[in-house]
Each structure stands twice: as C-alpha cells, then as structure tokens.
Design an enzyme around this catalytic site. Structure first.
Site, short mmCIF file in Angstrom:
data_model
loop_
_atom_site.label_atom_id
_atom_site.label_comp_id
_atom_site.label_asym_id
_atom_site.label_seq_id
_atom_site.Cartn_x
_atom_site.Cartn_y
_atom_site.Cartn_z
N ASP A 177 0.92 -1.02 0.07
CA ASP A 177 0.10 0.07 -0.02
C ASP A 177 0.89 1.36 -0.01
O ASP A 177 2.02 1.10 0.60
CB ASP A 177 -1.03 -0.08 1.16
CG ASP A 177 -0.05 -0.05 2.24
OD1 ASP A 177 0.68 -0.88 2.78
OD2 ASP A 177 -0.63 0.96 3.54
N GLU A 178 0.38 2.28 -0.49
CA GLU A 178 0.91 3.67 -0.30
C GLU A 178 2.23 4.02 -0.66
O GLU A 178 3.02 4.59 0.08
CB GLU A 178 0.42 4.34 1.03
CG GLU A 178 -0.90 4.43 1.12
CD GLU A 178 -0.85 4.70 2.91
OE1 GLU A 178 -1.76 5.40 2.79
OE2 GLU A 178 -0.56 4.00 3.83
N ALA A 179 2.75 3.44 -1.78
CA ALA A 179 4.23 3.35 -2.10
C ALA A 179 4.34 4.45 -2.89
O ALA A 179 4.88 4.19 -4.09
CB ALA A 179 4.57 1.97 -3.06
#
Ligand code: NGO
Length: 527
Positions: A338-340
């Site tokens: 997530d949220e890279a």
C-alpha cells in the site's frame, strides 16, 4: 435467519421478525431465545417445551478417537465451569441417564462445509454435529451465547442454566473472516494479542492478520537480519516513540498455536516496498544512497521505499519471506504494497513482478493491499480492498484474471476510524464509522463490477497510530467487529439492522462481565 416455527406451521419467519431491542434484550436471568446470537445463524427452529437445563451432573461427550473434538470439549468445559461451578467432565462416552452435551464429528452434511455445524437442543441433551473440528468449535461459540449472560462470570453464580430448545443449522457465507492488528505503530504484547484472539473467536472470525512492520517499527524476529528487531523494535520505536517491542520467533509460534486452538489462522504481513523506514534505519543498505534515514515516530505515510534496482533489496525480501513462510502454517503471506508513493509506478511493477512469485516459491499464497492488483503477477494473489470508493477498475480487472478479494473498505470496515467526532481515539480520514455504518453494507456487492464469486471474505483492520493499551483495542473493535463478523458469516438474507442491534444490546453485559472496554454506542439500547 430462517426461523421455522415448530408448531406444525410451515411458516418461515425472516430475521426481521426476530424480537427487536425494545422487547428482546434479555434482562439478567433470562434465557436467550434460540438464534439470538452474533453472527446470526442460517436456520433456527425453536421447539417449545424442549429447553435443556445444564446441571451438576451434566457431562460433555466428545467424538471418540478425536483429539481435536476432545480439545473443543475441554475448551467448552473450561468456559462453562467458572460460572456454573459444575464439574462438567469431558468423556468419550456418557451414561445415557446423564444430561449430556455431545460434540460429534461425521455430520455427513455437505452443506455444513468445514466450519458449519448443526446444534440440537432437547430436554435431555445438546448435540453439536459437524464435519470438522472447526465446525464443533463454531457450534460451541453459539452455545455459549445461548446460555444466560451470567455464564460469563468468573465466579459461581447460583441460578438455573437453561438453553432454549430446538435446532440450528449454521455455516459461513464467506471462507475468509478476518481482523487485523497493527503491532508496528504500537507494539501489542503476546498477552494482548491472545486476549484479542479470545474475543474475536467468539464471533467466528477465522483469520488474524498481524501488521508486523511499518515506518515506525519492525516487530518480528528475522534471524538473517537481526537488527530489524534489535533496532527496529527497540526503545523509542512506535508512534511518539511509545510503542517498542517485538515478537520473537518463539512468541510468534506460540501465538500461531494459540490461535489455531481457536480455529484462527494467523496471517503475517511485512509491508513493502513502502512503509519500510524502520528496516532502513536498521539496515542503511536498503536505501539507494546507503545512508540511514532518521527514525520516524510520526504518522505520515508514503515517504519510504526499498531501493528497487538493488539486488540487496531482493536478498532481504527473500530472506524475510523465507523465514516468515517457515513460521506460518496458514496459506497466506501478506506483503503489504500500500501507499508506495515514494516508489515510481514502473519500479512498483518491477518490484511486484519479482516479489509476488517469491511468496509462491515458499509455498504461500501472496496477499497484499489492493495496490498489488496493478501488477499482472497478482493473478494468483489475494488483494485486500481498502479504498473508500465503490469503483476500482484495476481491482475488478485483476479479479477477472483470477485475483481473489478480501473486502476491507476503510469507510466501513476500518476499526481505527472514530465512531463520531467525540471519539477520543482513532483517526477520521475515511469518515466516522458508527455501528450501523459498519453493519449496513454487503461485501458481495460493495465494489461495482466485482463478481461475488471473486470475494473471498471480509476483514476489519485495526491500525494502532492512536492506540496504546488492550482497553484501547477493545474500545475501537467492539462493537464494530461483531458487525463485520456477521457480514462475513451470516447469509445476506438474514441482514437486518433492528435484529442486529437487539442482539448486540443483549451481548453488552457479556463484555461488561469480562471487563471488555467496549464503546457504548448510542445507536444501541444497551440492556
Ligand atoms: C491506511 C494506511 C495505513 C494507516 C491506515 C490508517 C492502509 C492500507 N494504509 O490503510 O498505513 O495506518 O490507513 O487508517
């Protein structure tokens, strides 16, 4: 819930016809109506005049030759002895004259599957039949809720212990029913994790996902990279520097065993390629410039990334996956994803094309936050949908290629979101989530265009940026976790807010008796 009234009338009464909060919340002392349990059972047939009374001579008989059935019987006896004060011996055979609770395998009913059960109550006996021990365990959780609420007392209570007569047939809607604990932002001790397992297993949750690493901390021992925990789990780690600690491999194995005894599978998560600051503090070679970043104790997200072009990254990732897979009897290994935001899109794809197959190399099914569906390699993976939107063409396209989806929409299923603006704990980026909001949605139809057949189940994540103690965990999880548990277990046809809130109202005193610090939502008429 299908209520078939056993008076010769073939009437099937929908769950909406179950008594509502005003009339049904049992006062202390009352015998709960058959079926007034969470999650709602598939089919309930009350029989008048057939109540079973648990007494000092009651024995628990378990399937001869089955150690697993015996273990469920022992757990049931341990659960019922303190309040009743009865000996409740657990035996492979029982004299016919004694009132008996039987836990029997070999139900021979395909519809029950691996986790379903049939529970029959008459004046002489209670019988739970299942195909597998997991079904017996589920049946005993139902039985505990069918006993008067004083059964939760830790000391003997003088009263009669009756269970309403009739039968229940019950089996889960979805195979995967989970909750997640974030032990990275604040470490929660094995005792706290065990307490949470005890509570969620009562609602037939069968997976506990542990978020074991993040920017603020690394919480699982990895022998080939020891500084991950000595530094990443050491003093000063966690949000505000107040959540240090980590699980040794021995701790972790104990938790896996403890959960398995409650028919819960632990799903480990190492979050990557983002959310890796703690790992990079411990091992600067995991950054592209080789310089250790400062430790972070704030709650910002999306600023860290593994170095996608570096072979050291893949040596690290493979070591971690190998060691984690060796600790994990369950099928899933969660690799975050997530949220890279600090990883370019091209790098993200490069990373997932290499890492998703690594999970399979070590015999596990890859599981990740829904961003992994950007990668074609996610076709054999499970994606955890956490978006607040109800459209996501990337997830839907991946499902068409074979990806299975666990539903955790943040505006419905996130247990870390505040109930309302006055909630002292929690975040609110996905909105306020009162009990009804957590309850009133359908995992099978929530995401536009996603076929129900692609939905593996549902999970309620509890992130711990604002949490410190077990009380904090309980306050955010309960009573929303049972709402999500019911969405995961009960047939859609039973979905009914008035019925749910009545059953929840009746359940409240059980939490109180156990010292569980639940949120007394104003939406519920607590009895
Ligand atoms: C997001 C974020 C987490 C936060 C959480 C807080 C996902 C999958 N990534 O959910 O890092 O802790 O919100 O609600």
């Amino acid at each position: 819930m299908l209520i078939v009234v056993a008076l010769g009338l073939p009437a099937a009464v929908p769950i909406a016809a179950l008594p509502t909060a005003a009339s049904a919340a049992p006062a202390a002392g009352a015998v709960p109506a058959l079926g007034s349990v969470i999650p709602a059972p598939v089919e309930v047939r009350p029989v008048a005049g057939a109540d079973f009374r648990l007494g000092p001579l009651t024995v628990i008989r378990t399937q001869p030759g089955s150690a697993a059935a015996r273990a469920v019987g022992d757990q049931l006896a341990r659960a019922l002895r303190p309040a009743t004060g009865y000996p409740l011996p657990v035996l492979p055979a029982a004299p016919r004259v004694l009132p008996t609770i039987s836990l029997l395998l070999g139900a021979g009913e395909a519809q029950l599957g691996d986790e379903g059960y049939r529970l029959s109550v008459d004046r002489r006996s209670i019988t739970i039949r299942a195909n597998k021990p997991a079904g017996l365990f589920a049946g005993t959780q139902t039985l505990r809720q069918l006993l008067p609420q004083e059964i939760e007392s830790r000391t003997p209570v003088r009263r009669s212990w009756s269970v309403a007569g009739g039968s229940i047939v019950d089996h889960p809607r979805f195979a995967y029913r989970g909750s997640m604990l974030d032990v990275a932002r604040h470490f929660h001790t094995p005792d706290e994790i065990r307490a949470y397992i005890d509570e969620i297993s009562r609602f037939k949750i069968n997976h506990l996902h542990l978020h074991l690493s993040d920017d603020q901390g690394w919480r699982i021992q990895i022998d080939s990279w020891p500084r991950l925990t000595t530094v990443g789990g050491g003093p000063g780690t966690g949000v505000d520097g107040t959540g240090p600690g980590y699980l040794t491999k021995a701790d972790y194995r104990d938790l896996v065993r403890y959960a398995a005894a409650r028919h819960i599978t632990i799903v480990p998560e190492i979050d990557m390629p983002g959310h890796v600051n703690a790992a990079q503090v411990a091992y600067p070679e995991l950054t592209c410039d080789g310089v250790a970043p400062p430790p972070r104790t704030d709650t910002a997200v999306g600023y860290s990334s593994l170095c996608i072009g570096s072979e050291t990254t893949y040596r690290f990732v493979e070591d971690v996956i190998r060691e984690l897979a060796a600790l994990t009897p369950g099928p899933y290994l969660h690799i975050g994803g997530d949220e890279a935001h600090a990883t370019t899109d091209a790098d993200y794809l490069t990373f997932q094309q290499r890492v998703l197959p690594l999970v399979a190399k070590y015999g596990k099914t890859a599981y990740g936050w829904n961003e992994i569906t950007q990668s074609p390699a996610s076709a054999n993976a499970v994606a955890q949908f956490w978006d607040t939107a109800t459209t996501n063409p990337t997830v839907v396209a991946a499902a068409a290629r074979g990806t299975k989806v666990v539903m955790s929409p943040a505006n419905k299923a996130y247990l870390d979101q505040k109930y309302d603006r006055n909630t002292p704990l929690g975040l609110s980026w996905a909105g306020y989530i009162e009990v009804r909001t957590a309850y009133d949605w359908d995992p099978a139809t929530h995401l536009t265009g996603l076929p129900a057949s692609a939905v593996l189940g549902v999970e309620a994540p509890l992130w711990s940026e604002t949490l410190r103690s077990l009380d904090d965990i309980e306050f955010m999880a309960f009573p929303r976790l049972p709402a999500i548990a019911e969405l995961g277990w009960s047939p859609a046809s039973t979905h009914d807010w008035e019925s749910f809130r009545a059953r929840l109202a009746a359940y409240g005193p059980r939490w109180t008796a156990r010292g569980v610090d639940f949120y007394p939502s104003p939406q519920i008429d607590w009895s």
